[in-house]
Scaffold this motif. Sequence first.
Motif, PDB file in Angstrom:
ATOM      1  N   PRO A 104      -0.671  14.917  -1.507  1.00  0.00           N
ATOM      2  CA  PRO A 104      -2.045  15.228  -1.069  1.00  0.00           C
ATOM      3  C   PRO A 104      -3.000  14.051  -1.247  1.00  0.00           C
ATOM      4  N   THR A 105      -3.949  13.942  -0.336  1.00  0.00           N
ATOM      5  CA  THR A 105      -4.965  12.890  -0.407  1.00  0.00           C
ATOM      6  C   THR A 105      -6.356  13.518  -0.367  1.00  0.00           C
ATOM      7  N   SER A 106      -7.361  12.724  -0.709  1.00  0.00           N
ATOM      8  CA  SER A 106      -8.736  13.199  -0.720  1.00  0.00           C
ATOM      9  C   SER A 106      -9.568  12.632   0.421  1.00  0.00           C
ATOM     10  N   GLY A 107      -9.120  11.506   0.987  1.00  0.00           N
ATOM     11  CA  GLY A 107      -9.922  10.814   1.980  1.00  0.00           C
ATOM     12  C   GLY A 107     -10.800   9.739   1.365  1.00  0.00           C
ATOM     13  N   TYR A 108     -10.756   9.634   0.018  1.00  0.00           N
ATOM     14  CA  TYR A 108     -11.529   8.608  -0.688  1.00  0.00           C
ATOM     15  C   TYR A 108     -10.632   7.469  -1.188  1.00  0.00           C
ATOM     16  N   GLU A 109      -9.372   7.493  -0.789  1.00  0.00           N
ATOM     17  CA  GLU A 109      -8.431   6.467  -1.228  1.00  0.00           C
ATOM     18  C   GLU A 109      -8.817   5.096  -0.669  1.00  0.00           C
ATOM     19  N   PRO A 110      -8.439   4.014  -1.370  1.00  0.00           N
ATOM     20  CA  PRO A 110      -8.644   2.672  -0.806  1.00  0.00           C
ATOM     21  C   PRO A 110      -7.844   2.518   0.484  1.00  0.00           C
ATOM     22  N   VAL A 111      -8.407   1.835   1.437  1.00  0.00           N
ATOM     23  CA  VAL A 111      -7.716   1.563   2.688  1.00  0.00           C
ATOM     24  C   VAL A 111      -6.614   0.532   2.436  1.00  0.00           C
ATOM     25  N   TYR A 112      -5.457   0.728   3.074  1.00  0.00           N
ATOM     26  CA  TYR A 112      -4.405  -0.284   2.979  1.00  0.00           C
ATOM     27  C   TYR A 112      -4.823  -1.469   3.835  1.00  0.00           C
ATOM     28  N   ASN A 113      -5.183  -2.556   3.165  1.00  0.00           N
ATOM     29  CA  ASN A 113      -5.768  -3.702   3.855  1.00  0.00           C
ATOM     30  C   ASN A 113      -5.161  -5.004   3.308  1.00  0.00           C
ATOM     31  N   PRO A 114      -3.870  -5.249   3.582  1.00  0.00           N
ATOM     32  CA  PRO A 114      -3.203  -6.431   3.026  1.00  0.00           C
ATOM     33  C   PRO A 114      -3.849  -7.750   3.422  1.00  0.00           C
ATOM     34  N   ASP A 115      -4.449  -7.813   4.614  1.00  0.00           N
ATOM     35  CA  ASP A 115      -5.086  -9.065   5.041  1.00  0.00           C
ATOM     36  C   ASP A 115      -6.176  -9.501   4.059  1.00  0.00           C
ATOM     37  N   TYR A 116      -6.883  -8.523   3.520  1.00  0.00           N
ATOM     38  CA  TYR A 116      -7.954  -8.843   2.563  1.00  0.00           C
ATOM     39  C   TYR A 116      -7.381  -9.378   1.250  1.00  0.00           C
ATOM     40  N   TRP A 117      -6.427  -8.648   0.688  1.00  0.00           N
ATOM     41  CA  TRP A 117      -5.871  -9.012  -0.613  1.00  0.00           C
ATOM     42  C   TRP A 117      -5.035 -10.285  -0.550  1.00  0.00           C
TER      43      TRP A 117
END
Length: 264
Positions: A104-117
């Motif tokens: 289950p998720t909440s919708g407040y999870e961090p976006v998967y954004n490998p380009d940033y990291w």
Amino acid sequence: MKKFLSVIATMLTLTLMMSTVAFAANDTDDSVVYNGRSFKATELSQETLDWLEWYNGLSDDLKEMVSHEPLELASPTPCTTTTTVDATALDIDIPMPLETSLLPTSGYEPVYNPDYWNKDENIRRANCYAYAMDVLKTTEGKLQPGDPSGKRYTSLTKSAIEKAVKADGPYLGSGREITNSSKNATPGKNQYKVALVIAPNSDYHWYVQNRDGYWSHKQGYLKVSNVDASGKKITDPQSCDRNYGSGLNYSTFCGYYLVKYTNR
């Protein structure tokens, strides 16, 4: 003549004994090296010496993966401070997961954004812990549980790491609150789920659930990824392949936790 030879033999024996004692003393004071810094072996615990022997035997690539650092080897001026910053507070619409096997998720999870990291200026400012807490350090270095709060963990165990992470909460970015969770719990407002695993006597590692329902992680200074040791997308960190070989087998699953943004 016999007396003279006896004296010579005695002197040789004493010299040999003194050399042996001196060698033993020097051997006892042998230095060990960790990341370019020298330590006296006699001042380190056997647990740290064993870890250091394992770590120094790794390839450079594998060393980059490791996040754990024994307290005895910590820099006298820790590379971690309380001046961490929010890393992925992105307001992006992400479709809710369709795969029923996802947790289950909440919708407040961090976006998967490998380009940033994975940017050159960011990749060495976060390890698995910083990534799971959704923060970047202001300087290069691997964030250790307890350093932001000044209550660093003292042993590579679930209880020690968990206690340190909970103490760090107010000092992480704009504030975090970390609580224990179950696998199937649904995070609430401003909450998301993370998981802790341990490679016994070697390393700890964190996973984070992203807004698309899958899980991702950042191994030390390596790039962010959403696949496990077998190259499969991670739907649940408890059941994914966590064995990377060379002592980096994260076989101990410690549990799930909820991270809450306290100042959003």
